[in-house]
Structures are given as C-alpha cells and as structure tokens.
Scaffold this motif. Sequence first.
Motif, PDB file in Angstrom:
ATOM      1  N   SER A   1       0.811  -1.222   0.000  1.00  0.00           N
ATOM      2  CA  SER A   1       0.000   0.000   0.000  1.00  0.00           C
ATOM      3  C   SER A   1       0.845   1.274   0.000  1.00  0.00           C
ATOM      4  O   SER A   1       0.348   2.341   0.336  1.00  0.00           O
ATOM      5  CB  SER A   1      -0.935  -0.007   1.206  1.00  0.00           C
ATOM      6  N   ALA A   2       2.105   1.191  -0.394  1.00  0.00           N
ATOM      7  CA  ALA A   2       2.981   2.359  -0.353  1.00  0.00           C
ATOM      8  C   ALA A   2       2.475   3.485  -1.252  1.00  0.00           C
ATOM      9  O   ALA A   2       2.460   4.644  -0.850  1.00  0.00           O
ATOM     10  CB  ALA A   2       4.402   1.964  -0.735  1.00  0.00           C
ATOM     11  N   ALA A   3       2.067   3.149  -2.467  1.00  0.00           N
ATOM     12  CA  ALA A   3       1.587   4.183  -3.389  1.00  0.00           C
ATOM     13  C   ALA A   3       0.368   4.894  -2.805  1.00  0.00           C
ATOM     14  O   ALA A   3       0.239   6.115  -2.925  1.00  0.00           O
ATOM     15  CB  ALA A   3       1.270   3.592  -4.761  1.00  0.00           C
ATOM     16  N   GLN A   4      -0.507   4.140  -2.157  1.00  0.00           N
ATOM     17  CA  GLN A   4      -1.685   4.750  -1.532  1.00  0.00           C
ATOM     18  C   GLN A   4      -1.249   5.696  -0.416  1.00  0.00           C
ATOM     19  O   GLN A   4      -1.798   6.790  -0.274  1.00  0.00           O
ATOM     20  CB  GLN A   4      -2.605   3.669  -0.977  1.00  0.00           C
ATOM     21  N   ALA A   5      -0.253   5.310   0.359  1.00  0.00           N
ATOM     22  CA  ALA A   5       0.232   6.174   1.441  1.00  0.00           C
ATOM     23  C   ALA A   5       0.774   7.482   0.880  1.00  0.00           C
ATOM     24  O   ALA A   5       0.532   8.554   1.429  1.00  0.00           O
ATOM     25  CB  ALA A   5       1.305   5.452   2.255  1.00  0.00           C
ATOM     26  N   VAL A   6       1.515   7.403  -0.235  1.00  0.00           N
ATOM     27  CA  VAL A   6       2.051   8.618  -0.849  1.00  0.00           C
ATOM     28  C   VAL A   6       0.911   9.453  -1.426  1.00  0.00           C
ATOM     29  O   VAL A   6       0.874  10.671  -1.266  1.00  0.00           O
ATOM     30  CB  VAL A   6       3.095   8.283  -1.935  1.00  0.00           C
ATOM     31  N   GLU A   7      -0.032   8.792  -2.074  1.00  0.00           N
ATOM     32  CA  GLU A   7      -1.181   9.497  -2.667  1.00  0.00           C
ATOM     33  C   GLU A   7      -1.949  10.265  -1.598  1.00  0.00           C
ATOM     34  O   GLU A   7      -2.404  11.385  -1.830  1.00  0.00           O
ATOM     35  CB  GLU A   7      -2.104   8.497  -3.367  1.00  0.00           C
TER      36      GLU A   7
ATOM     37  N   LEU B   1       4.723   5.623  -7.948  1.00  0.00           N
ATOM     38  CA  LEU B   1       4.215   6.978  -7.723  1.00  0.00           C
ATOM     39  C   LEU B   1       5.327   7.814  -7.145  1.00  0.00           C
ATOM     40  O   LEU B   1       6.123   7.335  -6.341  1.00  0.00           O
ATOM     41  CB  LEU B   1       3.034   6.936  -6.735  1.00  0.00           C
ATOM     42  N   GLN B   2       5.402   9.060  -7.577  1.00  0.00           N
ATOM     43  CA  GLN B   2       6.351   9.995  -6.969  1.00  0.00           C
ATOM     44  C   GLN B   2       5.680  11.338  -6.817  1.00  0.00           C
ATOM     45  O   GLN B   2       4.813  11.708  -7.604  1.00  0.00           O
ATOM     46  CB  GLN B   2       7.638  10.097  -7.784  1.00  0.00           C
ATOM     47  N   ARG B   3       6.076  12.034  -5.758  1.00  0.00           N
ATOM     48  CA  ARG B   3       5.564  13.379  -5.482  1.00  0.00           C
ATOM     49  C   ARG B   3       6.688  14.194  -4.884  1.00  0.00           C
ATOM     50  O   ARG B   3       7.578  13.650  -4.226  1.00  0.00           O
ATOM     51  CB  ARG B   3       4.386  13.322  -4.499  1.00  0.00           C
ATOM     52  N   ALA B   4       6.637  15.505  -5.086  1.00  0.00           N
ATOM     53  CA  ALA B   4       7.654  16.387  -4.517  1.00  0.00           C
ATOM     54  C   ALA B   4       7.023  17.719  -4.152  1.00  0.00           C
ATOM     55  O   ALA B   4       6.198  18.248  -4.902  1.00  0.00           O
ATOM     56  CB  ALA B   4       8.792  16.598  -5.522  1.00  0.00           C
ATOM     57  N   TRP B   5       7.437  18.251  -2.990  1.00  0.00           N
ATOM     58  CA  TRP B   5       6.937  19.529  -2.497  1.00  0.00           C
ATOM     59  C   TRP B   5       8.083  20.328  -1.911  1.00  0.00           C
ATOM     60  O   TRP B   5       9.051  19.768  -1.430  1.00  0.00           O
ATOM     61  CB  TRP B   5       5.962  19.349  -1.340  1.00  0.00           C
ATOM     62  N   CYS B   6       7.880  21.638  -1.866  1.00  0.00           N
ATOM     63  CA  CYS B   6       8.777  22.514  -1.101  1.00  0.00           C
ATOM     64  C   CYS B   6       7.925  23.447  -0.259  1.00  0.00           C
ATOM     65  O   CYS B   6       6.903  23.960  -0.717  1.00  0.00           O
ATOM     66  CB  CYS B   6       9.667  23.351  -2.021  1.00  0.00           C
ATOM     67  N   ASP B   7       8.351  23.635   0.963  1.00  0.00           N
ATOM     68  CA  ASP B   7       7.738  24.592   1.871  1.00  0.00           C
ATOM     69  C   ASP B   7       8.878  25.489   2.332  1.00  0.00           C
ATOM     70  O   ASP B   7       9.639  25.133   3.234  1.00  0.00           O
ATOM     71  CB  ASP B   7       7.089  23.859   3.051  1.00  0.00           C
ATOM     72  N   GLY B   8       9.022  26.597   1.621  1.00  0.00           N
ATOM     73  CA  GLY B   8      10.152  27.467   1.917  1.00  0.00           C
ATOM     74  C   GLY B   8      11.442  26.786   1.499  1.00  0.00           C
ATOM     75  O   GLY B   8      11.599  26.366   0.356  1.00  0.00           O
ATOM     76  N   LYS B   9      12.346  26.609   2.449  1.00  0.00           N
ATOM     77  CA  LYS B   9      13.660  26.036   2.160  1.00  0.00           C
ATOM     78  C   LYS B   9      13.735  24.544   2.473  1.00  0.00           C
ATOM     79  O   LYS B   9      14.815  23.970   2.503  1.00  0.00           O
ATOM     80  CB  LYS B   9      14.720  26.791   2.955  1.00  0.00           C
ATOM     81  N   ILE B  10      12.585  23.924   2.719  1.00  0.00           N
ATOM     82  CA  ILE B  10      12.536  22.490   3.006  1.00  0.00           C
ATOM     83  C   ILE B  10      11.773  21.803   1.885  1.00  0.00           C
ATOM     84  O   ILE B  10      10.610  22.127   1.626  1.00  0.00           O
ATOM     85  CB  ILE B  10      11.857  22.203   4.360  1.00  0.00           C
ATOM     86  N   CYS B  11      12.447  20.863   1.213  1.00  0.00           N
ATOM     87  CA  CYS B  11      11.821  20.130   0.113  1.00  0.00           C
ATOM     88  C   CYS B  11      11.791  18.641   0.430  1.00  0.00           C
ATOM     89  O   CYS B  11      12.741  18.109   1.007  1.00  0.00           O
ATOM     90  CB  CYS B  11      12.575  20.376  -1.188  1.00  0.00           C
ATOM     91  N   THR B  12      10.703  18.009   0.030  1.00  0.00           N
ATOM     92  CA  THR B  12      10.511  16.585   0.266  1.00  0.00           C
ATOM     93  C   THR B  12      10.149  15.910  -1.045  1.00  0.00           C
ATOM     94  O   THR B  12       9.310  16.409  -1.797  1.00  0.00           O
ATOM     95  CB  THR B  12       9.377  16.345   1.286  1.00  0.00           C
ATOM     96  N   VAL B  13      10.789  14.771  -1.295  1.00  0.00           N
ATOM     97  CA  VAL B  13      10.470  13.944  -2.456  1.00  0.00           C
ATOM     98  C   VAL B  13      10.106  12.568  -1.932  1.00  0.00           C
ATOM     99  O   VAL B  13      10.794  12.023  -1.070  1.00  0.00           O
ATOM    100  CB  VAL B  13      11.667  13.824  -3.420  1.00  0.00           C
ATOM    101  N   MET B  14       9.008  12.013  -2.442  1.00  0.00           N
ATOM    102  CA  MET B  14       8.588  10.672  -2.063  1.00  0.00           C
ATOM    103  C   MET B  14       8.476   9.806  -3.300  1.00  0.00           C
ATOM    104  O   MET B  14       7.927  10.230  -4.317  1.00  0.00           O
ATOM    105  CB  MET B  14       7.235  10.702  -1.370  1.00  0.00           C
ATOM    106  N   LEU B  15       8.990   8.593  -3.186  1.00  0.00           N
ATOM    107  CA  LEU B  15       8.875   7.586  -4.233  1.00  0.00           C
ATOM    108  C   LEU B  15       8.222   6.365  -3.612  1.00  0.00           C
ATOM    109  O   LEU B  15       8.546   5.995  -2.483  1.00  0.00           O
ATOM    110  CB  LEU B  15      10.258   7.181  -4.763  1.00  0.00           C
ATOM    111  N   ALA B  16       7.311   5.723  -4.343  1.00  0.00           N
ATOM    112  CA  ALA B  16       6.658   4.523  -3.838  1.00  0.00           C
ATOM    113  C   ALA B  16       6.807   3.385  -4.836  1.00  0.00           C
ATOM    114  O   ALA B  16       6.694   3.584  -6.049  1.00  0.00           O
ATOM    115  CB  ALA B  16       5.167   4.781  -3.602  1.00  0.00           C
ATOM    116  N   LYS B  17       7.078   2.198  -4.288  1.00  0.00           N
ATOM    117  CA  LYS B  17       7.115   0.973  -5.094  1.00  0.00           C
ATOM    118  C   LYS B  17       6.748  -0.182  -4.176  1.00  0.00           C
ATOM    119  O   LYS B  17       7.367  -0.364  -3.130  1.00  0.00           O
ATOM    120  CB  LYS B  17       8.489   0.738  -5.689  1.00  0.00           C
ATOM    121  N   GLY B  18       5.754  -0.949  -4.571  1.00  0.00           N
ATOM    122  CA  GLY B  18       5.350  -2.108  -3.776  1.00  0.00           C
ATOM    123  C   GLY B  18       4.952  -1.716  -2.379  1.00  0.00           C
ATOM    124  O   GLY B  18       4.038  -0.925  -2.169  1.00  0.00           O
ATOM    125  N   SER B  19       5.673  -2.232  -1.397  1.00  0.00           N
ATOM    126  CA  SER B  19       5.340  -1.938   0.002  1.00  0.00           C
ATOM    127  C   SER B  19       6.219  -0.847   0.599  1.00  0.00           C
ATOM    128  O   SER B  19       6.116  -0.560   1.785  1.00  0.00           O
ATOM    129  CB  SER B  19       5.477  -3.221   0.838  1.00  0.00           C
TER     130      SER B  19
END
Length: 155
Positions: free
Chosen positions: A78-84, A103-121
């Motif tokens: 359920s990793a992709a669902q968690a990222v979604e 699935l991949q997603r990326a955000w920045c909040d000011g000077k802090i950026c987060t990238v998430m990748l999901a595959k399988g679990s």
Amino acid sequence: MSQPQAAPERPAVPDLGPLAERALLTDADVAAEDVQPGSSEVSGCLADGPSVGNRTATWRYPSGSVLIHRVLAFPDSSAAQAVEESVCAGKTVSVPVQPGVELQRAWCDGKICTVMLAKGSLVSELTVSASTETRAVDAAKRLLPAMTAKLTAQP
C-alpha cells in the motif's frame, strides 16, 4: 455452559524493517554530497501511519543544510496509496520522473523540500533543508537516481 470463544487470530504481519533497511541510502550513496552523518529534528511529511517497518538516516552539509532519508514499509503493497494520501505543506515542485517507481511526489515549503517515491510496500522519502529552495531542490534531484536504484532493487 458454553465454552469461551477464542479471539480470531490475526494474520501475522511480516517484519519489513530489513526490506526498508536495504532501500535506505548509505554514507557511500551520499558521499558525493560532501556530507557527514548527523541528526536533526526536521522530519518528512508522510505520517508513519500503518507502516510496519521504517529506517531513517540523516546527514549534514558543511553549510548546515540537512538531508534526511526515511524508508517506510507498508503492509499489503500500500505504499503508493500512502504517498497518494500524504499531505505536505508548501507547493508541488517538478523533479525528473524516475523509472520503475509506482508513484512519486515532490513539495517545497520554503527552504525544506521533500520527495517521495513509492514501489510495492516501500516509500522512500527524502527531505532536504537548505539555505534556499533552489539548493534543496537541486540536492534532491542529485540524490533521486540513488534513491530510485535502492528502491527499485527491492522485491
């Protein structure tokens, strides 16, 4: 008198910690970044939720910027669902699409950026706290290939 009913047995949840460990970036993976192992209070925006194993590694740049890599393992692939369903503060940013991830997603909040990748679990989450948003995004982009390789090598 009737016999007391035994509680139904729950299916055993596998310990996915070792799988998360194998997907975690190592000092060798980030050596080109000129960072040293460290600790930080900065955390990612993915709630731990129902993860059944997670690992975290933190490094510091000489400038004081911080890299935090977290790998979380979820039951039932359920990793992709968690990222979604994750909600990060800030704005969505564009990073190169990574092959082999669901699935991949990326955000920045000011000077802090987060990238998430999901595959399988597994969810691989990199958070970079830098002096500017541009520096944080650039560091994340440099580390994406290593994150992807580690994640996609896992079953």
